[in-house]
Design a protein around this motif. Structure first.
Motif, mmCIF file in Angstrom:
data_model
loop_
_atom_site.group_PDB
_atom_site.id
_atom_site.type_symbol
_atom_site.label_atom_id
_atom_site.label_comp_id
_atom_site.label_asym_id
_atom_site.label_seq_id
_atom_site.Cartn_x
_atom_site.Cartn_y
_atom_site.Cartn_z
ATOM 1 N N SER A 71 -13.250 -46.411 0.276
ATOM 2 C CA SER A 71 -12.732 -45.939 1.568
ATOM 3 C C SER A 71 -12.421 -44.458 1.457
ATOM 4 N N ARG A 72 -12.200 -43.824 2.618
ATOM 5 C CA ARG A 72 -11.838 -42.411 2.573
ATOM 6 C C ARG A 72 -10.676 -42.143 3.522
ATOM 7 N N ASP A 73 -9.869 -41.168 3.116
ATOM 8 C CA ASP A 73 -8.737 -40.709 3.909
ATOM 9 C C ASP A 73 -9.056 -39.273 4.310
ATOM 10 N N ASN A 74 -9.521 -39.111 5.532
ATOM 11 C CA ASN A 74 -9.952 -37.789 5.972
ATOM 12 C C ASN A 74 -8.819 -36.769 5.952
ATOM 13 N N ALA A 75 -7.637 -37.199 6.321
ATOM 14 C CA ALA A 75 -6.507 -36.276 6.394
ATOM 15 C C ALA A 75 -6.148 -35.717 5.024
ATOM 16 N N LYS A 76 -6.345 -36.545 3.990
ATOM 17 C CA LYS A 76 -5.971 -36.117 2.640
ATOM 18 C C LYS A 76 -7.170 -35.710 1.801
ATOM 19 N N ASN A 77 -8.380 -35.742 2.409
ATOM 20 C CA ASN A 77 -9.590 -35.382 1.664
ATOM 21 C C ASN A 77 -9.694 -36.182 0.359
ATOM 22 N N THR A 78 -9.427 -37.457 0.478
ATOM 23 C CA THR A 78 -9.397 -38.316 -0.702
ATOM 24 C C THR A 78 -10.246 -39.562 -0.469
ATOM 25 N N VAL A 79 -10.962 -39.956 -1.504
ATOM 26 C CA VAL A 79 -11.747 -41.188 -1.487
ATOM 27 C C VAL A 79 -11.107 -42.161 -2.470
ATOM 28 N N HIS A 80 -11.022 -43.417 -2.060
ATOM 29 C CA HIS A 80 -10.403 -44.439 -2.897
ATOM 30 C C HIS A 80 -11.432 -45.490 -3.304
ATOM 31 N N LEU A 81 -11.169 -46.107 -4.431
ATOM 32 C CA LEU A 81 -11.957 -47.262 -4.848
ATOM 33 C C LEU A 81 -10.969 -48.361 -5.211
ATOM 34 N N GLN A 82 -10.834 -49.336 -4.333
ATOM 35 C CA GLN A 82 -9.968 -50.483 -4.582
ATOM 36 C C GLN A 82 -10.752 -51.503 -5.388
ATOM 37 N N MET A 83 -10.258 -51.831 -6.566
ATOM 38 C CA MET A 83 -10.961 -52.740 -7.466
ATOM 39 C C MET A 83 -10.121 -53.994 -7.652
ATOM 40 N N ASN A 84 -10.639 -55.113 -7.189
ATOM 41 C CA ASN A 84 -9.953 -56.391 -7.312
ATOM 42 C C ASN A 84 -10.718 -57.319 -8.254
ATOM 43 N N SER A 85 -10.044 -58.352 -8.713
ATOM 44 C CA SER A 85 -10.668 -59.349 -9.589
ATOM 45 C C SER A 85 -11.406 -58.677 -10.742
ATOM 46 N N LEU A 86 -10.733 -57.769 -11.401
ATOM 47 C CA LEU A 86 -11.382 -56.996 -12.462
ATOM 48 C C LEU A 86 -11.796 -57.888 -13.617
ATOM 49 N N LYS A 87 -12.914 -57.520 -14.230
ATOM 50 C CA LYS A 87 -13.481 -58.251 -15.360
ATOM 51 C C LYS A 87 -13.573 -57.314 -16.557
ATOM 52 N N PRO A 88 -13.595 -57.865 -17.766
ATOM 53 C CA PRO A 88 -13.749 -56.999 -18.950
ATOM 54 C C PRO A 88 -14.987 -56.108 -18.874
ATOM 55 N N GLU A 89 -16.048 -56.587 -18.248
ATOM 56 C CA GLU A 89 -17.262 -55.781 -18.139
ATOM 57 C C GLU A 89 -17.139 -54.627 -17.149
ATOM 58 N N ASP A 90 -16.011 -54.542 -16.446
ATOM 59 C CA ASP A 90 -15.745 -53.379 -15.589
ATOM 60 C C ASP A 90 -15.160 -52.210 -16.389
ATOM 61 N N THR A 91 -14.861 -52.450 -17.662
ATOM 62 C CA THR A 91 -14.308 -51.395 -18.512
ATOM 63 C C THR A 91 -15.288 -50.240 -18.633
ATOM 64 N N ALA A 92 -14.819 -49.040 -18.298
ATOM 65 C CA ALA A 92 -15.687 -47.857 -18.306
ATOM 66 C C ALA A 92 -14.862 -46.643 -17.908
ATOM 67 N N VAL A 93 -15.461 -45.477 -18.067
ATOM 68 C CA VAL A 93 -14.926 -44.266 -17.441
ATOM 69 C C VAL A 93 -15.539 -44.188 -16.046
ATOM 70 N N TYR A 94 -14.690 -44.017 -15.060
ATOM 71 C CA TYR A 94 -15.141 -43.970 -13.668
ATOM 72 C C TYR A 94 -15.109 -42.524 -13.179
ATOM 73 N N PHE A 95 -16.216 -42.140 -12.552
ATOM 74 C CA PHE A 95 -16.377 -40.780 -12.052
ATOM 75 C C PHE A 95 -16.606 -40.809 -10.543
ATOM 76 N N CYS A 96 -16.054 -39.824 -9.836
ATOM 77 C CA CYS A 96 -16.467 -39.644 -8.453
ATOM 78 C C CYS A 96 -17.381 -38.422 -8.376
ATOM 79 N N ALA A 97 -18.222 -38.410 -7.357
ATOM 80 C CA ALA A 97 -19.206 -37.344 -7.205
ATOM 81 C C ALA A 97 -19.497 -37.143 -5.723
ATOM 82 N N ALA A 98 -20.014 -35.960 -5.396
ATOM 83 C CA ALA A 98 -20.306 -35.623 -4.001
ATOM 84 C C ALA A 98 -21.723 -35.094 -3.876
ATOM 85 N N ARG A 99 -22.413 -35.541 -2.823
ATOM 86 C CA ARG A 99 -23.755 -35.011 -2.552
ATOM 87 C C ARG A 99 -23.924 -34.787 -1.061
ATOM 88 N N PRO A 100 -24.696 -33.776 -0.699
ATOM 89 C CA PRO A 100 -24.950 -33.534 0.726
ATOM 90 C C PRO A 100 -25.698 -34.707 1.347
#
Length: 119
Positions: A71-100
């Motif tokens: 999701s994104r919060d336009n007022a705060k210029n922030t993007v969120h990633l809500q992660m539920n029901s996490l699994k061990p295989e979700d273990t990682a470094v998470y990066f955000c990125a922007a493209r035109p």
């Protein structure tokens, strides 16, 4: 100077939830799409989720569909990633990125935030 700063990572147990945030600054992102990627040790970086900043259009990888929400919060210029029901295989470094919009390559990347899910 464009900056993407991730936060919200941590150590959780399987089945728990986490919310990652990506604070964007340095330019107007209304004509950009924002992506979340992750990279586990010894593996290639993989796509997780995408959102078009202006329309809210979203795309998810099959491995997280139904569990993660971008999701994104336009007022705060922030993007969120809500992660539920996490699994061990979700273990990682998470990066955000922007493209035109309309382009396939990402111009800007954050430094990443570690997510560790224990079994």
């Amino acid at each position: 100077q464009v900056q993407l700063v991730e936060s919200g990572g941590g150590l959780v147990q399987a089945g728990d939830s986490l919310r990652l945030s990506c604070a964007a600054s340095g330019r107007t992102f209304s004509n950009y799409g924002m992506g979340w990627f992750r990279q586990a040790p010894g593996k290639e970086r993989e796509f997780v989720a995408y959102i078009a900043w202006s329309t809210g259009y979203t795309v998810y990888s099959d491995s997280v569909k139904g569990r993660f929400t971008i999701s994104r919060d336009n007022a705060k210029n922030t993007v969120h990633l809500q992660m539920n029901s996490l699994k061990p295989e979700d273990t990682a470094v998470y990066f955000c990125a922007a493209r035109p919009l309309g382009r396939l390559t990402y111009d800007y990347w954050g430094q990443g935030t570690q997510v560790t899910v224990s079994s």
